[in-house]
Design a protein around this motif. Sequence first.
Motif, short mmCIF file in Angstrom:
data_model
loop_
_atom_site.label_atom_id
_atom_site.label_comp_id
_atom_site.label_asym_id
_atom_site.label_seq_id
_atom_site.Cartn_x
_atom_site.Cartn_y
_atom_site.Cartn_z
N VAL A 36 5.10 6.06 2.26
CA VAL A 36 4.10 7.21 2.06
C VAL A 36 5.22 8.28 1.37
N LEU A 37 4.97 8.77 0.33
CA LEU A 37 5.96 9.89 -0.51
C LEU A 37 4.88 11.16 -0.38
N VAL A 38 5.49 11.80 0.30
CA VAL A 38 5.10 13.51 0.29
C VAL A 38 5.76 14.26 -0.63
N VAL A 39 5.06 15.07 -1.48
CA VAL A 39 6.05 16.12 -2.11
C VAL A 39 5.34 17.56 -1.63
N ASP A 40 6.19 18.39 -1.36
CA ASP A 40 5.80 19.90 -0.91
C ASP A 40 6.82 20.78 -1.39
N ALA A 41 6.35 22.21 -1.33
CA ALA A 41 7.40 23.19 -1.61
C ALA A 41 8.07 23.47 -0.28
N ALA A 42 9.33 24.05 -0.26
CA ALA A 42 9.97 24.28 0.89
C ALA A 42 10.58 25.62 0.78
N HIS A 43 10.88 26.36 1.87
CA HIS A 43 11.52 27.70 1.84
C HIS A 43 12.87 27.57 2.67
N ALA A 44 13.91 27.87 2.11
CA ALA A 44 15.32 27.74 2.72
C ALA A 44 15.96 29.19 2.57
N HIS B 71 0.81 -1.23 -0.06
CA HIS B 71 -0.06 0.25 -0.14
C HIS B 71 0.90 1.15 -0.07
N ILE B 72 0.73 2.09 -0.90
CA ILE B 72 1.76 3.24 -1.17
C ILE B 72 0.67 4.42 -1.24
N ALA B 73 1.14 5.33 -0.34
CA ALA B 73 0.43 6.77 -0.66
C ALA B 73 1.27 7.70 -1.09
N ILE B 74 0.85 8.45 -2.34
CA ILE B 74 1.56 9.53 -2.68
C ILE B 74 0.93 10.94 -2.64
N ILE B 75 1.42 11.98 -1.69
CA ILE B 75 0.56 13.05 -1.55
C ILE B 75 1.35 14.34 -1.84
N GLY C 246 -0.54 6.42 17.21
CA GLY C 246 -0.05 5.13 16.85
C GLY C 246 -0.47 4.81 15.30
N ARG C 247 -0.48 5.66 14.41
CA ARG C 247 -1.05 5.71 13.26
C ARG C 247 0.34 6.18 12.13
N LEU C 248 1.46 5.90 12.28
CA LEU C 248 2.41 6.13 11.51
C LEU C 248 2.78 5.24 10.39
N PRO C 249 3.02 5.60 9.32
CA PRO C 249 3.28 4.77 8.17
C PRO C 249 4.64 4.06 8.53
N ASP C 250 4.85 2.84 7.74
CA ASP C 250 5.93 2.03 7.92
C ASP C 250 7.15 3.03 7.53
N ARG C 251 7.15 3.50 6.43
CA ARG C 251 8.14 4.49 5.79
C ARG C 251 7.60 5.78 5.30
N LEU C 252 8.37 6.73 5.35
CA LEU C 252 7.89 8.29 4.79
C LEU C 252 8.87 8.87 4.41
N VAL C 253 8.70 9.13 2.91
CA VAL C 253 9.70 9.88 2.15
C VAL C 253 9.10 11.25 1.88
N VAL C 254 9.84 12.20 2.07
CA VAL C 254 9.59 13.79 1.84
C VAL C 254 10.36 14.18 0.83
#
Length: 166
Positions: free
Chosen positions: A65-73, A6-10, A115-123
């Motif tokens: 879980v793969l999350v794509v977001d804009a960032a400010h640096a 199960h993969i979630a891409i957000i 207790g609802r964390l995904p197994d892996r999270l990639v941002v």
Amino acid sequence: MRKRTHIAIIGVGNEYRHDDAVGLIVVERLRERAAERPLPPGTALAACDGDPGRLISLWEGADLVLVVDAAHARPAEPGRVHRVELDSARLARAPSSSSHGLGLGEAVELSRVLGRLPDRLVVYAVEGADNSVGTGLSHTVARAVTPVVASIEEDIVRHRDRAARG
């Protein structure tokens, strides 16, 4: 018996704030490509405004879980992509600092407590150049979309291969 992948891409963002829409555009590009190259069964593509409750509901039950977001640096390098990968062991620890720039810190912490964390999270955090009101990505951020899509596809293949090995 094999565990169901199960993969979630957000994609996180606001389509009316120029570069803030990069996550939404990456998800849309993945939807378009899925017509030619289907994503694995159990893969969900979603758009989100970054609200922690909505993020948690979108990634609940996912192995990856793969999350794509804009960032400010500071200093900014528009179009630069930061890839941060966390597995369940690292996610289960309380963060020592906040990730307010991504808007994910609160969602990760709340998810951990519940207790609802995904197994892996990639941002994938893409540094933006223009967050003013309007549509369309700046040129430098637009150039990052294709490499991020390719990297996400590679993450999916690696995940599928890991799941097949058991």
